[in-house]
Design an enzyme around this catalytic site. Structure first.
Site, PDB file in Angstrom:
ATOM      1  N   HIS A   1       0.920  -0.826  -0.550  1.00  0.00           N
ATOM      2  CA  HIS A   1       0.007  -0.013  -0.071  1.00  0.00           C
ATOM      3  C   HIS A   1       0.973   1.343  -0.248  1.00  0.00           C
ATOM      4  O   HIS A   1      -0.019   2.079   0.307  1.00  0.00           O
ATOM      5  CB  HIS A   1      -0.965  -0.012   1.238  1.00  0.00           C
TER       6      HIS A   1
ATOM      7  N   LYS B   1      -9.072  14.123   4.111  1.00  0.00           N
ATOM      8  CA  LYS B   1      -8.305  12.785   4.101  1.00  0.00           C
ATOM      9  C   LYS B   1      -7.576  13.031   5.310  1.00  0.00           C
ATOM     10  O   LYS B   1      -7.712  14.095   6.095  1.00  0.00           O
ATOM     11  CB  LYS B   1      -7.277  12.840   2.947  1.00  0.00           C
ATOM     12  N   ARG B   2      -6.345  11.799   5.517  1.00  0.00           N
ATOM     13  CA  ARG B   2      -6.011  12.293   7.002  1.00  0.00           C
ATOM     14  C   ARG B   2      -4.947  12.957   6.386  1.00  0.00           C
ATOM     15  O   ARG B   2      -4.614  13.397   5.609  1.00  0.00           O
ATOM     16  CB  ARG B   2      -5.289  10.392   6.952  1.00  0.00           C
TER      17      ARG B   2
ATOM     18  N   LYS C   1       0.407  14.236   1.587  1.00  0.00           N
ATOM     19  CA  LYS C   1      -0.490  14.860   1.170  1.00  0.00           C
ATOM     20  C   LYS C   1      -1.077  16.437   0.894  1.00  0.00           C
ATOM     21  O   LYS C   1      -1.732  16.478   0.491  1.00  0.00           O
ATOM     22  CB  LYS C   1      -1.963  14.553   2.140  1.00  0.00           C
TER      23      LYS C   1
ATOM     24  N   THR D   1      -7.909   6.598  -2.689  1.00  0.00           N
ATOM     25  CA  THR D   1      -9.504   6.403  -3.461  1.00  0.00           C
ATOM     26  C   THR D   1     -10.626   7.460  -3.405  1.00  0.00           C
ATOM     27  O   THR D   1     -11.189   7.379  -3.526  1.00  0.00           O
ATOM     28  CB  THR D   1      -9.926   5.089  -1.911  1.00  0.00           C
TER      29      THR D   1
ATOM     30  N   LYS E   1     -13.844   8.499  -5.193  1.00  0.00           N
ATOM     31  CA  LYS E   1     -15.126   8.830  -4.759  1.00  0.00           C
ATOM     32  C   LYS E   1     -16.169  10.779  -5.202  1.00  0.00           C
ATOM     33  O   LYS E   1     -17.251  11.005  -5.154  1.00  0.00           O
ATOM     34  CB  LYS E   1     -15.409   9.380  -2.703  1.00  0.00           C
TER      35      LYS E   1
HETATM   36  C1  LIG Z   1     -12.044   7.141   1.010  1.00  0.00           C
HETATM   37  C2  LIG Z   1     -11.557   7.616   2.977  1.00  0.00           C
HETATM   38  C3  LIG Z   1     -10.505   8.107   2.735  1.00  0.00           C
HETATM   39  C4  LIG Z   1      -9.323   7.550   1.524  1.00  0.00           C
HETATM   40  O1  LIG Z   1      -8.536   9.164   1.120  1.00  0.00           O
HETATM   41  P1  LIG Z   1      -8.318   9.449   0.669  1.00  0.00           P
HETATM   42  O2  LIG Z   1      -8.840  10.856  -0.461  1.00  0.00           O
HETATM   43  O3  LIG Z   1      -7.548   8.286  -0.646  1.00  0.00           O
HETATM   44  O4  LIG Z   1      -6.651   9.234   1.568  1.00  0.00           O
HETATM   45  C5  LIG Z   1      -9.874   8.347   4.357  1.00  0.00           C
HETATM   46  N1  LIG Z   1     -10.952   8.263   5.291  1.00  0.00           N
HETATM   47  C6  LIG Z   1     -12.077   8.041   4.895  1.00  0.00           C
HETATM   48  C7  LIG Z   1     -13.645   8.005   6.229  1.00  0.00           C
HETATM   49  C8  LIG Z   1     -12.384   7.746   3.527  1.00  0.00           C
HETATM   50  O5  LIG Z   1     -14.215   7.484   3.235  1.00  0.00           O
END
Ligand SMILES: *Cc1c(COP(=O)(O)O)cnc(C)c1O
Length: 797
Positions: free
Chosen positions: A346, A534-535, A540, A642, A646
């Protein structure tokens, strides 16, 4: 059971009364949620039993997806969607004066993961079940999931999360299937008919109790199982320190470690990892032995997939079982094990690569360590044969070196498949980070670009958009999401494009209400909703986003005539509690928000919102309302992402770097439907190979940058300057490892293009349409089909 609305209402009322002994009017939402949950579980139960029966009796291969994290969020809405009974229940409840969405809001998120990795596992379970594939989740039932985040004075404060405090209605405890997991103790050898054998003695035992959760497929009668293990004291003779024993056993599954892409190396974490693997393998062995009497069939009937290296002890544990319990030779056991295990990598971030000191691993898991040691000996002999005399090369590839066990090396050596999670990521693995391994085992490496379940992230989160799409192209896209491409012909259909805008407006209003409820801030729904959720992590680059906001603020202050198109910047991000830098960035975002939102010169143009406690449920409200998606990681650092998918599926337009799956989004969208900026991965990697770049040149060469950097430390943020020194230093003293200043100019000018493009309503809607139409590829159904065909070799039941 109910099959129509009237029956449902009658049953619901009866169960409410029977369970709580009060009339409907007297029950509260939680009572109603609980009863509804019980009813839905009963509704599922027949299919669940039948699916389990099929798995038990069918001779086809079963896949077990082992993951230390699962982040499913809420189940009620998703289960209703997949069962196809949302409307029936909604109407029934309406007639009783109850709003289904109010009941859904009662459910606590199952937050048993940090972020992307755990959410991926949850999306895969949804796709496995929806594709009628025999794939089961295996995880840990943490008593406390990821911490709850609050802001106090702009700082992150962590509270223990309490998802189980009102019970978890979807789980079924199975104490009869509990397993004992041994830790500590020693290994003793003995002779068994002349054969040297080993056994683990004097171990401290922890009881692993499974809790099964149904995973409902989309309208296909398949219900798979997510098995979550909980640690309890085993039945042991009374001992002096019984209370200590109880505490220490229960501690194993008490907390999820809150680190995202960072390896902590704590002994309790290693216990969790072995606990998951050992309990899972014991239960798989039990069902295998009931079905087959030839252990040599094991790898034909069972596939074990490890999500990152956290469950990699499955390799030595399976070896232990095959040798110590099934009496196989080493070679036979290794042959079976390496045909059974597949592994997903990952990340290439070095701080995330797990290494366990031998001095921790060996005493905790003495027999497992012996086996890892032996795996390493034989593996190094093979390396020696391939690279005779090249000690340096062998040392770099060894599983055990310098007193540490390298879990990724063990995963590669002990599996038949190693996959990356986006094309770019897999290429970086093959050509750089894992090049030595790719040269040695070229056929093991493959790519499986991540995906997201379009059921939760489009159908459930955005029923308005779902309706618009279906009106245009029919229903088939729901089970074949690549058919979203049938939207392409609507590119010039003004009425459809107008429909897209109407839906976006509705979702923006809903999010604005949520923002008001959570923060008290009223945002301008006519502004651009620009979102980064995101985190929180340096790679990032939330900081780059903040610098854009500070830049807009500075420009407006400097030039009274400069009026950017109104934008609302929305953030959501948790920082790992021990991640000092990330917590300072949280404070900075909150400080910028306070400054911007309270300044009447600017606050009718820009607003900044930082929503607390970003989790799956909040995410479901955010993605559909977003217009600009921020995917701005330093190129080469984000394995896939991911969240980007979305957003795309909900018609947001991305501003991003050519990193992770953004690259494949751009391939499908064409450059006119995504805003790409900044260094690419090759450029970043080549800078890093040459010792980085010189951020001072950018600080001195760009007045905008200089002003912003100075504002971090010169009192621009009253009482907060000392907090932002860390950030200033990360850029100028520590050489800006993530190229924030290097990419600043490119980012700012690309943001200006975004602003321009947004103002051409029709063409923006076309971009939005394109994003939705091309998002089908990023459904996890496509991803899971690829795993099924190319790695697992399984077929739908
Ligand atoms: C999709 C998702 C993530 C991953 O987000 P990234 O932008 O790909 O880091 C993290 N937390 C939650 C709650 C998510 O739904």
């Amino acid at each position: 059971m109910f099959s129509d609305k009237e029956q449902f209402k009658e049953l619901f009322l009866r169960k409410l009364e029977m369970t709580y002994g009060k009339s409907v009017e007297e029950t509260c939402r939680r009572d109603q949620f609980h009863v509804l949950g019980m009813m839905v579980r009963e509704y599922i139960s027949k299919d669940w039993i039948e699916s389990a029966e099929k798995a038990r009796t069918s001779k086809s291969k079963q896949i077990y997806y082992l993951s230390i994290e699962f982040l499913p969020g809420r189940f009620l809405g998703n289960n209703l969607l997949n069962l196809g009974i949302t409307e029936l229940l909604k109407e029934g409840l309406d007639e009783l004066g109850i709003d289904l969405s109010d009941i859904e809001d009662i459910e606590a998120d199952a937050g048993l993961g940090n972020g992307g990795l755990g959410r991926l596992a949850a999306c895969f379970l949804d796709s496995l079940a929806s594709l009628s594939l025999p794939g089961h989740g295996c995880g840990i039932r943490y008593k406390h999931g990821l911490f709850e985040q609050k802001f106090v004075d702009g700082f992150q404060v962590e509270l223990p999360e309490q998802w189980l405090s009102h019970g978890f209605v979807w789980e079924v405890r199975k104490p009869d299937l509990a397993e004992e997991i041994p830790f500590w103790g020693t290994v003793e050898s003995y002779s068994d008919g002349g054969r040297l054998k080993f056994r683990h003695i004097d171990a401290v035992k922890v009881l692993a109790v499974p809790y099964d959760v149904p995973v409902v497929g989309y309208q296909n009668k398949t219900v798979n199982t997510l098995r979550l293990w909980s640690a309890e004291p085993a039945l042991v003779p009374w001992q002096k320190d019984i209370m200590k024993y109880k505490r220490e056993t229960e501690a194993v599954t008490e907390f999820l470690y809150p680190n995202d892409t960072h390896d902590e190396g704590k002994i309790l974490r290693l216990k969790q990892q072995y606990f998951l693997v050992a309990a899972t393998l014991k239960s798989i062995m039990g069902s295998f032995r009931k079905k087959y009497n030839d252990i040599h069939l094991f790898h034909e009937k069972i596939g074990l997939h490890i999500n990152d290296t956290h469950p990699v002890l499955a390799i030595p544990e399976l070896m232990r079982i095959l040798i110590d319990e099934e009496n196989l030779t080493w070679d036979d056991a290794w042959n079976i094990t390496t045909k059974c295990i597949s592994y997903t990598n990952h990340t290439t971030l070095s701080e995330a690569l797990e290494k366990w000191p031998v001095r921790i691993l060996e005493p905790l898991l003495p027999r497992i360590y012996m086996i890892i040691h032996e795996i390493n000996e034989r593996y190094c002999q093979d390396l020696w044969a391939a690279y005779p005399g090249n000690w340096n090369h062998i040392e770099q590839m060894a599983i055990i070196a310098h007193g540490e066990v390298k879990m990724a090396h063990l995963a590669i050596a002990g599996s038949f498949s190693v996959n990356g999670v986006a094309k770019l990521h897999t290429e970086i693995l093959k050509n750089r980070e894992m090049k030595n391994f790719f040269d040695f085992y070229p056929s093991k490496f493959n790519n499986k670009t991540n995906g997201i379940t379009h059921r939760r992230w489009l159908m459930k989160a955005n029923p308005e958009l779902c309706g618009l799409i279906t009106e245009a192209i029919g229903e088939e896209w729901k089970s074949s999401p690549e058919q979203l491409e049938l939207l392409n012909p609507y590119y010039n259909d003004n009425s459809f494009l107008g429909g897209l805008r109407d839906v976006k407006k509705i979702k923006k209003h809903q999010l604005a209400d949520r923002i008001y409820k959570n923060t008290g801030l009223r945002v301008n729904v006519d502004s651009i909703f620009d979102v980064q959720v995101k985190r929180l992590h340096a790679y990032k680059r939330q900081l780059l986003n903040v610098f854009h906001i500070m830049h807009l603020y500075n420009r407006m202050k400097e030039d009274k005539h400069y009026k950017p198109y109104p934008r609302t910047f929305i953030f959501g991000a948790k920082a790992s509690p021990g991640y000092y830098y990330a917590k300072k960035v949280i404070k900075l975002i909150n400080s910028v928000a306070e400054k911007v939102n309270n300044d009447r010169d600017v606050n009718s143009y820009i607003q900044v919102v930082f929503l607390e406690n970003y989790n799956v449920s909040l995410a479901e409200e955010i993605f559909p309302a977003t217009e600009v998606s921020e995917q701005i990681s330093t190129a080469s650092k984000e394995a896939s992402g991911t969240g980007n998918m979305k957003f795309m599926m909900n018609g947001a337009v991305t501003i991003g770097t050519l990193d992770g799956a953004n690259v494949e989004m751009e391939e499908r969208l064409g450059p006119e439907n995504i805003f790409i900026f900044g260094l690419n991965a090759d450029q970043v990697i080549s800078y890093l190979a040459n010792g980085g770049y010189s951020p001072y040149d950018y600080y001195h060469g760009d007045e905008r940058i200089q002003l912003i950097c100075n504002q971090l430390i010169n009192g621009f943020f009253p009482n907060s300057s000392e907090h932002f020194e860390t950030i200033f230093d990360s850029l100028l003293t520590e050489n800006d490892q993530f190229f924030v200043l290097r990419d600043f100019a490119s980012y700012i000018s690309t943001q200006r293009q975004v602003e321009e493009a947004y103002q051409d309503q029709a063409s923006w809607s076309q971009k939005s349409l394109k994003n939705i139409a091309m998002s089908g590829f990023f459904s996890s159904d496509r991803t899971v089909k690829e795993y099924a065909d190319e790695i697992w070799n399984i077929k739908p039941l």
